[in-house]
Write an enzyme that holds these catalytic residues in place. Structure first.
Site, PDB file in Angstrom:
ATOM      1  N   TYR A 284       0.853  -1.188   0.000  1.00 48.75           N
ATOM      2  CA  TYR A 284       0.000   0.000   0.000  1.00 48.75           C
ATOM      3  C   TYR A 284       0.892   1.243   0.000  1.00 48.75           C
ATOM      4  CZ  TYR A 284      -2.866   3.702   2.147  1.00 48.75           C
ATOM      5  OH  TYR A 284      -3.484   4.892   2.441  1.00 48.75           O
ATOM      6  N   PHE A 285       0.606   2.181  -0.894  1.00 51.40           N
ATOM      7  CA  PHE A 285       1.336   3.447  -0.960  1.00 51.40           C
ATOM      8  C   PHE A 285       0.511   4.521  -0.262  1.00 51.40           C
ATOM      9  CE2 PHE A 285       2.428   7.441  -3.316  1.00 51.40           C
ATOM     10  CZ  PHE A 285       3.737   7.565  -2.854  1.00 51.40           C
ATOM     11  N   ALA A 286       1.001   4.988   0.880  1.00 50.25           N
ATOM     12  CA  ALA A 286       0.346   6.043   1.650  1.00 50.25           C
ATOM     13  C   ALA A 286       1.051   7.362   1.362  1.00 50.25           C
ATOM     14  CB  ALA A 286       0.423   5.726   3.142  1.00 50.25           C
ATOM     15  N   TYR A 287       0.261   8.417   1.132  1.00 50.37           N
ATOM     16  CA  TYR A 287       0.838   9.728   0.841  1.00 50.37           C
ATOM     17  C   TYR A 287       0.202  10.835   1.673  1.00 50.37           C
ATOM     18  CZ  TYR A 287      -3.375   9.965  -2.003  1.00 50.37           C
ATOM     19  OH  TYR A 287      -4.676   9.921  -2.423  1.00 50.37           O
ATOM     20  N   GLY A 288      -0.816  10.488   2.473  1.00 50.18           N
ATOM     21  CA  GLY A 288      -1.510  11.460   3.313  1.00 50.18           C
ATOM     22  C   GLY A 288      -1.383  11.072   4.775  1.00 50.18           C
ATOM     23  N   SER A 289      -2.489  11.143   5.492  1.00 58.94           N
ATOM     24  CA  SER A 289      -2.451  10.890   6.935  1.00 58.94           C
ATOM     25  C   SER A 289      -2.056   9.456   7.282  1.00 58.94           C
ATOM     26  CB  SER A 289      -3.800  11.229   7.567  1.00 58.94           C
ATOM     27  OG  SER A 289      -4.815  10.375   7.094  1.00 58.94           O
TER      28      SER A 289
ATOM     29  N   GLU B  83     -10.734   4.895   3.711  1.00 62.74           N
ATOM     30  CA  GLU B  83     -10.401   5.787   2.600  1.00 62.74           C
ATOM     31  C   GLU B  83     -11.637   6.284   1.856  1.00 62.74           C
ATOM     32  OE1 GLU B  83      -7.189   7.017   1.753  1.00 62.74           O
ATOM     33  OE2 GLU B  83      -7.087   6.268   3.793  1.00 62.74           O
TER      34      GLU B  83
ATOM     35  N   TYR C  36      -5.772  17.364  10.731  1.00 65.52           N
ATOM     36  CA  TYR C  36      -5.539  16.383   9.667  1.00 65.52           C
ATOM     37  C   TYR C  36      -4.159  16.616   9.043  1.00 65.52           C
ATOM     38  CZ  TYR C  36      -5.738  13.903   5.253  1.00 65.52           C
ATOM     39  OH  TYR C  36      -5.428  13.081   4.199  1.00 65.52           O
TER      40      TYR C  36
END
Length: 183
Positions: A5-10, A79, A121
């Protein structure tokens, strides 16, 4: 069976993601070539959330986690799949070690550049970038993002975010924005 999984936010903040997906394990920081991040995805609370969008000659920074397939439904719910995000299961990123891997990530089908994230956030995003050692210039860019104050002090998502931040050593989310910046 697991997926990347590519996370780019919180969700870059490991504890935030692990509350949603207990099996999540940090793999490595990564980049998505030809993409950028802003906060123009409409959240359920009417604030801006992290949005990954195509932009030539740009690079989006983020974090790769390995997650059990059994946690995918929970991640989709968190999400907001079919409420502002579409799941992509073939999203290529390049890890810091130079390996190209296929990941799952979430992209908004539409964006509103007038939106601003709530400060709490954005603090989750900044804390995740710091936790994962993303470059200081990227962290400074995140810190300079305009944000709004959440007037609803009892919003459950706000309270959960503040608890998560406190558990990761950030008892006052605003301190994340006033800490020294690289010169």
């Amino acid at each position: 069976m697991n997926f990347f999984y590519f996370a780019y936010g919180s969700n870059m903040l490991a504890l935030r993601l692990q509350k949603r997906c207990p099996s999540a394990v940090f793999v490595e920081s990564a980049t998505a070539e030809g993409y950028a991040v802003n906060f123009s995805k409409l959240g359920r609370d009417a604030s801006g959330k992290g949005a990954l969008f195509e932009k030539q000659k740009s690079t989006a920074l983020g974090v790769v986690f390995e997650i059990a397939k059994s946690d995918l439904k929970s991640l989709d719910k968190a999400e907001g799949v079919w409420f502002g995000y579409d799941r992509r299961t073939d999203f290529e990123v390049v890890t810091n070690s130079g390996e190209t891997i296929e990941t799952t990530t979430y992209l908004p089908p539409k964006m509103d550049i007038q939106l601003q994230p709530f400060g709490w956030y954005l603090a989750l995003v900044v804390a995740g970038a710091i936790e994962n050692g993303l470059p200081q210039d990227y962290i400074n860019k995140l810190k300079s993002t305009p944000y709004q104050i959440d007037e609803n002090q009892n919003r459950p998502s706000r309270l959960d975010a503040l608890e998560t931040l406190k558990s990761t050593g950030h008892s006052n989310w605003q301190d994340l924005f006033t800490s020294p910046r690289a010169s």
